[in-house]
Design an enzyme around this catalytic site. Structure first.
Site, PDB file in Angstrom:
ATOM      1  N   LYS A 275      74.050  -8.719 -32.936  1.00  0.00           N
ATOM      2  CA  LYS A 275      74.066  -7.256 -33.017  1.00  0.00           C
ATOM      3  C   LYS A 275      74.702  -6.803 -34.322  1.00  0.00           C
ATOM      4  O   LYS A 275      75.520  -7.530 -34.893  1.00  0.00           O
ATOM      5  CB  LYS A 275      74.919  -6.692 -31.869  1.00  0.00           C
ATOM      6  CG  LYS A 275      74.302  -6.805 -30.492  1.00  0.00           C
ATOM      7  CD  LYS A 275      75.255  -6.263 -29.445  1.00  0.00           C
ATOM      8  CE  LYS A 275      74.682  -6.412 -28.045  1.00  0.00           C
ATOM      9  NZ  LYS A 275      73.499  -5.589 -27.788  1.00  0.00           N
ATOM     10  N   ARG A 349      69.357 -10.093 -18.310  1.00  0.00           N
ATOM     11  CA  ARG A 349      68.299 -10.285 -17.306  1.00  0.00           C
ATOM     12  C   ARG A 349      68.123 -11.767 -16.977  1.00  0.00           C
ATOM     13  O   ARG A 349      67.655 -12.113 -15.888  1.00  0.00           O
ATOM     14  CB  ARG A 349      66.990  -9.666 -17.809  1.00  0.00           C
ATOM     15  CG  ARG A 349      66.451 -10.301 -19.061  1.00  0.00           C
ATOM     16  CD  ARG A 349      65.407  -9.440 -19.738  1.00  0.00           C
ATOM     17  NE  ARG A 349      65.994  -8.246 -20.379  1.00  0.00           N
ATOM     18  CZ  ARG A 349      65.284  -7.294 -20.970  1.00  0.00           C
ATOM     19  NH1 ARG A 349      63.969  -7.370 -20.986  1.00  0.00           N
ATOM     20  NH2 ARG A 349      65.887  -6.271 -21.533  1.00  0.00           N
TER      21      ARG A 349
HETATM   22  N1  BES Z   1      74.324  -5.334 -23.072  1.00  0.00           N
HETATM   23  C1  BES Z   1      73.200  -4.869 -23.785  1.00  0.00           C
HETATM   24  C2  BES Z   1      72.764  -3.466 -23.367  1.00  0.00           C
HETATM   25  C3  BES Z   1      73.694  -2.352 -23.751  1.00  0.00           C
HETATM   26  C4  BES Z   1      73.535  -1.714 -24.968  1.00  0.00           C
HETATM   27  C5  BES Z   1      74.684  -1.941 -22.902  1.00  0.00           C
HETATM   28  C6  BES Z   1      74.395  -0.693 -25.320  1.00  0.00           C
HETATM   29  C7  BES Z   1      75.546  -0.916 -23.246  1.00  0.00           C
HETATM   30  C8  BES Z   1      75.395  -0.294 -24.466  1.00  0.00           C
HETATM   31  C9  BES Z   1      72.022  -5.819 -23.585  1.00  0.00           C
HETATM   32  O1  BES Z   1      72.346  -7.143 -23.393  1.00  0.00           O
HETATM   33  C10 BES Z   1      71.236  -5.738 -24.839  1.00  0.00           C
HETATM   34  O2  BES Z   1      71.698  -6.192 -25.841  1.00  0.00           O
HETATM   35  N2  BES Z   1      70.072  -5.135 -24.753  1.00  0.00           N
HETATM   36  C11 BES Z   1      69.251  -4.952 -25.903  1.00  0.00           C
HETATM   37  C12 BES Z   1      67.917  -5.548 -25.611  1.00  0.00           C
HETATM   38  C13 BES Z   1      67.054  -5.636 -26.817  1.00  0.00           C
HETATM   39  C14 BES Z   1      67.466  -6.794 -27.667  1.00  0.00           C
HETATM   40  C15 BES Z   1      65.634  -5.826 -26.395  1.00  0.00           C
HETATM   41  C16 BES Z   1      69.139  -3.447 -26.134  1.00  0.00           C
HETATM   42  O3  BES Z   1      69.032  -2.702 -25.150  1.00  0.00           O
HETATM   43  O4  BES Z   1      69.228  -3.037 -27.275  1.00  0.00           O
HETATM   44 MN    MN Z   2      72.487  -8.219 -25.214  1.00  0.00          MN
END
Ligand code: BES
Ligand code: MN
Ligand code: ZN
Length: 494
Positions: A275, A349
Site C-alpha cells: 500500500k 477474503r
Molecule cells: N483492509 C483493506 C480494506 C480497507 C481499506 C479497510 C481501507 C479499511 C480502510 C483490504 O485488505 C484491502 O486492502 N482492500 C483493497 C483491495 C484492492 C487491492 C482490490 C482495497 O479495498 O483497496
Molecule cells: Mn489488504
C-alpha cells in the site's frame, strides 16, 4: 479500572459529587421537573443562562459552575432530543456524550427525567455511560497521562425506588459497554503489540474468565488443518498466523447455533502489492472484525443467552517478504477449491474463505462474518455506515432491527449475480478479485463460494471501526462497531 455505577432513589440535593447532570428533552425546560428543581436551587440562574445556547437536542451538553450553591461543583444539562423520538439507542448516545464531556471529573450524579423507566431504559443508561467514559491511555506517559477519570456515577431516580428489572438493565448495560471496550482496546492496540498470537492471548483470557471452549491453531496447525489460503496470507510475516475458535454453550437446550467469523489482519501492509504510505498506519484496524467477535463473546458472557455462539477468528499479518505469497500464485483452500491470487492486498477474503468453510462445518443455523474488507465499501457508504449482504430476507430483517436497537448504521447491499463472472479464472477454480467497480459486492460474492450453502450474512465494516471524531456512542479512534448490533442479533435468536 471500571466505572462504578449505582442506582438510587431521590434527588441531587443530598448527593455530593463533582458534577450533577440533568437530562432534558427538547422543548420547555421549565416544565421538566428535574430541570425545574435544579433551577430553583440556583434561583433561576440555570434557566437564565441555558436560554439562548441550549435547545435540548440530542447529545447537546452544556456545563455551568454551581458557585458553591450545590453539593456538586458543576451542573450539566444534557439534551435528549425530541420526546417522541426518544428511544433507548438515542438515550445511550446522549449519555455517552455526557460521560465524554465530564470525563476529566471523578464523580457524577445523573438525574433521570420523571417518566423514563423500565429495564431497556436503564440498560441504555449503563451502556451509554460506560461507552462515553472509555479512553485508551495505555501508551501515554508523564503529563500526557490523565490525572483523573470518571470513576463513580450515581443514577438518581427522582420518582422513587428502581425496580429489580431496572437494576438488572443497568448492570447488563454496564457489562455490554465493557464488552464493546474489549473490541476497542484490541483495535487501538498498536500492531507491533497486537500480533496474531496476542489476539489469541485475548481470546484465551476471555475463555478462561467466562468458561468458553477454546481452540487455537498456530502456523503448523493451520497448515495441517488444510487452511491453505489463510496460511498463504500469513506466510510472509515473522508474526505467525493463528486460527481461533471460541464456543459458548448455554446451560439449557440451545434455541439456535450461530457462528460469527472475524477478519483478524493485525496489520495489512498490502504484502508484495504494498500500500502507499499515507494511511497505512490505519491498517492496524484491519482486525476490526476479529475485535468485534471478541467483544461479542464478552457480551454473550454477560447475557448468557439460550443460543450456542461460536466466535471464530482468522488472524494473520500481511507483509512483503521473501516468503510472502505473490500475485500469480495458486492455492487450494480448506473446502478444496483452487484460487488464483491477483493482488496480495485483497488478503482478507482469503483468510475468511477458510474460516467460513470451517464455520459451515459446525452446521450452524446462521454464519455471520465481519471484516474490514474493502475500500470500495467506504466509497459506497462513507465512514459511518457498514454494508451487510445476505440473500435471506428473515436474516436481513433481523439485522435491520438489531442495528436500529443498537444505534449502529448498516445498509443492506445486493449480491448481484451478474458480477460473479468477474471471479472466473483461466487457470484455477476462482480468481479472488474482480474489477474495480462493485468491489465490495464481488468480495462478498467470493466469500459466498466458501459458505457451504449455509445461511450466511457478510458485514463489510471497513468504515465504522475507526472514527475521525467522537460522536454519539463512538469516541475518536476505535469504535467497537458492530459489537452492539451483533449482541442484539444474538438476543433475537434467544
Ligand atoms: N483492509 C483493506 C480494506 C480497507 C481499506 C479497510 C481501507 C479499511 C480502510 C483490504 O485488505 C484491502 O486492502 N482492500 C483493497 C483491495 C484492492 C487491492 C482490490 C482495497 O479495498 O483497496
Ligand atoms: Mn489488504
Ligand atoms: Zn485488509
Amino acid at each position: 479500572m471500571t466505572l462504578n455505577i449505582q442506582l438510587s432513589p431521590g434527588s441531587f440535593a443530598e448527593q455530593p459529587a463533582d458534577v450533577v447532570a440533568v437530562l432534558v428533552t427538547q422543548g420547555a425546560l421549565a416544565k421538566q421537573p428535574g430541570f425545574a428543581r435544579l433551577d430553583a436551587a440556583l434561583d433561576g440562574a440555570l434557566a437564565a443562562h441555558a436560554g439562548a445556547d441550549f435547545s435540548g437536542k440530542a447529545e447537546q451538553v452544556l456545563e455551568f459552575p454551581s458557585l458553591g450553591r450545590l453539593a456538586q461543583k458543576r451542573v450539566v444539562i444534557v439534551g435528549l432530543g425530541e420526546r417522541r423520538q426518544l428511544d433507548p439507542a438515542r438515550l445511550a448516545a446522549s449519555l455517552a456524550a455526557l460521560a465524554r464531556s465530564v470525563g476529566g471529573q471523578r464523580s457524577l450524579a445523573v438525574v433521570m427525567p420523571d417518566k423514563l423507566e423500565g429495564e431497556a431504559i436503564f440498560r441504555a443508561v449503563g451502556e451509554g455511560l460506560v461507552l462515553g467514559a472509555y479512553k485508551f491511555t495505555k501508551y501515554l506517559t508523564g503529563d500526557r497521562r490523565p490525572k483523573q477519570r470518571l470513576a463513580e456515577v450515581l443514577v438518581l431516580k427522582p420518582t422513587g425506588k428502581a425496580s429489580a428489572a431496572e437494576r438488572r438493565g443497568l448492570e447488563l448495560g454496564v457489562a455490554l459497554g465493557e464488552a464493546v471496550g474489549v473490541a476497542r482496546d484490541a483495535v487501538n492496540e498498536p500492531p507491533n503489540e497486537l500480533t496474531p498470537e496476542a489476539l489469541a492471548q485475548v481470546a484465551r483470557g476471555l475463555a478462561k474468565q467466562h468458561g468458553f471452549k477454546l481452540t487455537v491453531l498456530d502456523k503448523k496447525g493451520i497448515e495441517k488443518a488444510g487452511m491453505k489460503l489463510h496460511y498463504a496470507v500469513g506466510q510472509g510475516s515473522t508474526n505467525e498466523p493463528r486460527f481461533i475458535h471460541m464456543t459458548y454453550t448455554p446451560k439449557h437446550r440451545a434455541k439456535a447455533r450461530l457462528a460469527f467469523v472475524g477478519k483478524g489482519l493485525t496489520f495489512d501492509s498490502g504484502g508484495l502489492c504494498i500500500k502507499p504510505a499515507p494511511g497505512m498506519g490505519e491498517m492496524k484496524s484491519d482486525m476490526g472484525g476479529a475485535a468485534a467477535v471478541l467483544g461479542l463473546m464478552a457480551a454473550v458472557a454477560a447475557l448468557r443467552p439460550a443460543v450456542e455462539v461460536h466466535g471464530i477468528i482468522g488472524a494473520a499479518e500481511n507483509m512483503p517478504d521473501g516468503a510472502a505469497y505473490r500475485p500469480g500464485d495458486i492455492f487450494g483452500s480448506l473446502d478444496g477449491k483452487t484460487v488464483e491470487i491477483i493482488n496480495t492486498d485483497a488478503e482478507g477474503r482469503l483468510v475468511l474463505a477458510d474460516a467460513l468453510t470451517y464455520a459451515s462445518r459446525l452446521e450452524p443455523d446462521l454464519i455471520v462474518d465481519a471484516a474490514t474488507l474493502t475500500g470500495a465499501c467506504i466509497v459506497a457508504l462513507g465512514k459511518t455506515c457498514s454494508a451487510y449482504y445476505t440473500s435471506d430476507a428473515k436474516v436481513a430483517k433481523a439485522m435491520e432491527k438489531a442495528a436500529a436497537a443498537a444505534g449502529e448504521q448498516f445498509w443492506h447491499m445486493p449480491l448481484l449475480e451478474d458480477l460473479r463472472s468477474q471471479l472466473d479464472s483461466d487457470c484455477a477454480d476462482l480468481k479472488h478479485l474482480g474489477d474495480r467497480w462493485g468491489g465490495s459486492i464481488t468480495a462478498a460474492l467470493f466469500l459466498r463460494e466458501f459458505t457451504g450453502g449455509k445461511r450466511w450474512m457478510h458485514c463489510d465494516i471497513a468504515g465504522p471501526v475507526l472514527a475521525d471524531r467522537a460522536k454519539g456512542l463512538y469516541p475518536k479512534g476505535a469504535t467497537g462497531h458492530p459489537v452492539l448490533t451483533f449482541t442484539r442479533l444474538v438476543e433475537s435468536y434467544g
